[in-house]
Design an enzyme around this catalytic site. Structure first.
Site, PDB file in Angstrom:
ATOM      1  N   SER A   7      63.881  42.358  23.103  1.00 40.47           N
ATOM      2  CA  SER A   7      63.661  42.709  24.509  1.00 40.47           C
ATOM      3  C   SER A   7      62.459  43.635  24.616  1.00 40.47           C
ATOM      4  CB  SER A   7      64.904  43.391  25.091  1.00 40.47           C
ATOM      5  OG  SER A   7      64.613  43.796  26.409  1.00 40.47           O
ATOM      6  N   HIS A  30      62.256  38.337  25.014  1.00 37.31           N
ATOM      7  CA  HIS A  30      63.062  38.555  26.217  1.00 37.31           C
ATOM      8  C   HIS A  30      62.327  39.539  27.126  1.00 37.31           C
ATOM      9  CE1 HIS A  30      66.937  38.650  28.354  1.00 37.31           C
ATOM     10  NE2 HIS A  30      66.732  39.945  28.522  1.00 37.31           N
ATOM     11  N   ASP A  32      62.556  41.576  30.721  1.00 34.71           N
ATOM     12  CA  ASP A  32      63.461  42.035  31.783  1.00 34.71           C
ATOM     13  C   ASP A  32      62.693  42.396  33.041  1.00 34.71           C
ATOM     14  OD1 ASP A  32      66.091  42.074  30.483  1.00 34.71           O
ATOM     15  OD2 ASP A  32      65.155  43.528  29.143  1.00 34.71           O
ATOM     16  N   MET A  34      63.208  43.929  36.802  1.00 35.68           N
ATOM     17  CA  MET A  34      64.164  44.695  37.622  1.00 35.68           C
ATOM     18  C   MET A  34      63.502  45.090  38.933  1.00 35.68           C
ATOM     19  SD  MET A  34      65.552  47.214  34.662  1.00 35.68           S
ATOM     20  CE  MET A  34      66.056  46.587  33.051  1.00 35.68           C
ATOM     21  N   HIS A  63      64.393  37.352  32.202  1.00 32.38           N
ATOM     22  CA  HIS A  63      65.704  37.711  32.757  1.00 32.38           C
ATOM     23  C   HIS A  63      65.467  38.440  34.077  1.00 32.38           C
ATOM     24  CE1 HIS A  63      69.404  40.607  32.118  1.00 32.38           C
ATOM     25  NE2 HIS A  63      69.556  39.828  33.174  1.00 32.38           N
ATOM     26  N   MET A  65      66.544  40.421  37.073  1.00 34.16           N
ATOM     27  CA  MET A  65      67.569  41.272  37.697  1.00 34.16           C
ATOM     28  C   MET A  65      67.044  41.644  39.078  1.00 34.16           C
ATOM     29  SD  MET A  65      68.434  43.420  34.262  1.00 34.16           S
ATOM     30  CE  MET A  65      66.956  42.807  33.465  1.00 34.16           C
ATOM     31  N   MET A 136      76.020  39.355  29.901  1.00 29.12           N
ATOM     32  CA  MET A 136      75.623  40.761  29.737  1.00 29.12           C
ATOM     33  C   MET A 136      76.715  41.515  28.993  1.00 29.12           C
ATOM     34  SD  MET A 136      72.620  40.995  30.975  1.00 29.12           S
ATOM     35  CE  MET A 136      72.478  42.746  30.556  1.00 29.12           C
ATOM     36  N   ASP A 174      73.254  39.996  25.740  1.00 27.66           N
ATOM     37  CA  ASP A 174      72.199  40.969  26.023  1.00 27.66           C
ATOM     38  C   ASP A 174      72.817  42.319  26.348  1.00 27.66           C
ATOM     39  OD1 ASP A 174      69.911  42.299  26.886  1.00 27.66           O
ATOM     40  OD2 ASP A 174      69.663  41.107  28.714  1.00 27.66           O
TER      41      ASP A 174
HETATM   42  C1  DX5 Z   1      69.374  45.573  30.206  1.00 24.82           C
HETATM   43  C2  DX5 Z   1      68.419  44.527  29.751  1.00 24.82           C
HETATM   44  C3  DX5 Z   1      68.368  44.315  28.288  1.00 24.82           C
HETATM   45  C4  DX5 Z   1      67.900  45.513  27.491  1.00 24.82           C
HETATM   46  C5  DX5 Z   1      68.599  45.455  26.169  1.00 24.82           C
HETATM   47  O1  DX5 Z   1      69.490  45.503  31.577  1.00 24.82           O
HETATM   48  O2  DX5 Z   1      68.758  43.276  30.342  1.00 24.82           O
HETATM   49  O3  DX5 Z   1      67.605  43.164  27.940  1.00 24.82           O
HETATM   50  O4  DX5 Z   1      66.514  45.554  27.291  1.00 24.82           O
HETATM   51  O5  DX5 Z   1      68.299  46.588  25.434  1.00 24.82           O
HETATM   52  P1  DX5 Z   1      69.237  47.091  24.249  1.00 24.82           P
HETATM   53  O6  DX5 Z   1      69.252  46.012  23.215  1.00 24.82           O
HETATM   54  O7  DX5 Z   1      68.545  48.333  23.789  1.00 24.82           O
HETATM   55  O8  DX5 Z   1      70.614  47.343  24.808  1.00 24.82           O
HETATM   56 ZN    ZN Z   2      67.801  41.419  29.613  1.00 24.58          ZN
END
Ligand code: DX5
Ligand code: ZN
Length: 214
Positions: A7, A30, A32, A34, A63, A65, A136, A174
């Protein structure tokens, strides 16, 4: 074969190129996204996804969010995503179907994501039309949180649904996936492991990726 998806949220954005070189042996990157509404945090937007696209040849596993993700899926495809996953909690079922269709129309793979409080059955309406389901294992929003082992029965439940209805669909986990937790995920049926701090904080990143794949 188990696939590893570092990630990028945990990467060093001041030295993005080196961070991405260090994870070159992974299977996906990956990414993210947000929006500060679906989750109480912001991350990165289109220009950074485009910069990541130019800096790695790994497939980008994006991903979202984001509320009403259908508004943006095409732009993330154009920015370089290979897989775009949207949360089942983020819009109406009809709008989510339409968003998945728009991702496919761009020639990309589409996925759905479930938050910890969402039941396994929530993926059923989408199962036949997705290439990936993401469970998740933390509340989405932040890297570095503790793994929620109580999500494992849901992983197993969704594995059964996939094996029955869509055997080539990938099952990703994840959140908090690291050396002490990855085996539980694999035994429960996951085949793609997202790991942020578990990979980027390692002394030897390529060796950590190899370990997580075992
Ligand atoms: C959280 C993200 C994850 C995050 C995971 O909302 O979707 O992808 O980066 O990080 P770790 O592996 O450190 O929990
Ligand atoms: Zn993620």
């Amino acid at each position: 074969m188990i696939k590893i998806a570092p990630s990028v949220l945990s990467a060093d954005f001041a030295h993005l190129e080196q961070s991405l070189e260090a994870v070159a042996s992974a299977d996906y990157l990956h990414v993210d996204i947000m929006d500060g509404i679906f989750v109480p945090n912001y991350s990165i937007g289109f220009p950074v996804v485009e910069a990541i696209r130019r800096s790695t040849s790994l497939p980008l596993d994006v991903h979202l969010m984001v509320v009403q993700p259908g508004r943006y899926v095409e732009r993330f495809c154009d920015a370089g995503a290979d897989i775009v996953s949207i949360h089942v909690e983020a819009d109406t079922e009809a709008n989510l179907h339409a968003a998945l269709g728009r991702i496919h129309a761009k020639g990309k793979k589409a996925g759905v994501v479930v938050k910890p409080n969402t039941r396994a059955e929530a993926v059923i309406p989408f199962l036949k039309e997705v290439e990936l389901i993401l469970v998740m294992t933390v509340e989405p929003g932040f890297g570095g949180q503790s793994f929620m082992a109580d999500m494992l029965p849901k992983v197993t439940e969704i594995r059964k649904l996939i094996d029955r209805e869509k055997p080539d669909c990938e099952l990703e986990v994840d959140g908090g996936v690291a050396l002490d937790t990855y085996k539980l995920c694999v035994f429960s049926g996951a085949n793609v492991l997202v790991s942020g701090s578990g990979i980027f904080k390692a002394e030897n990143i390529p060796a950590r990726i190899a370990e997580l794949r075992e």
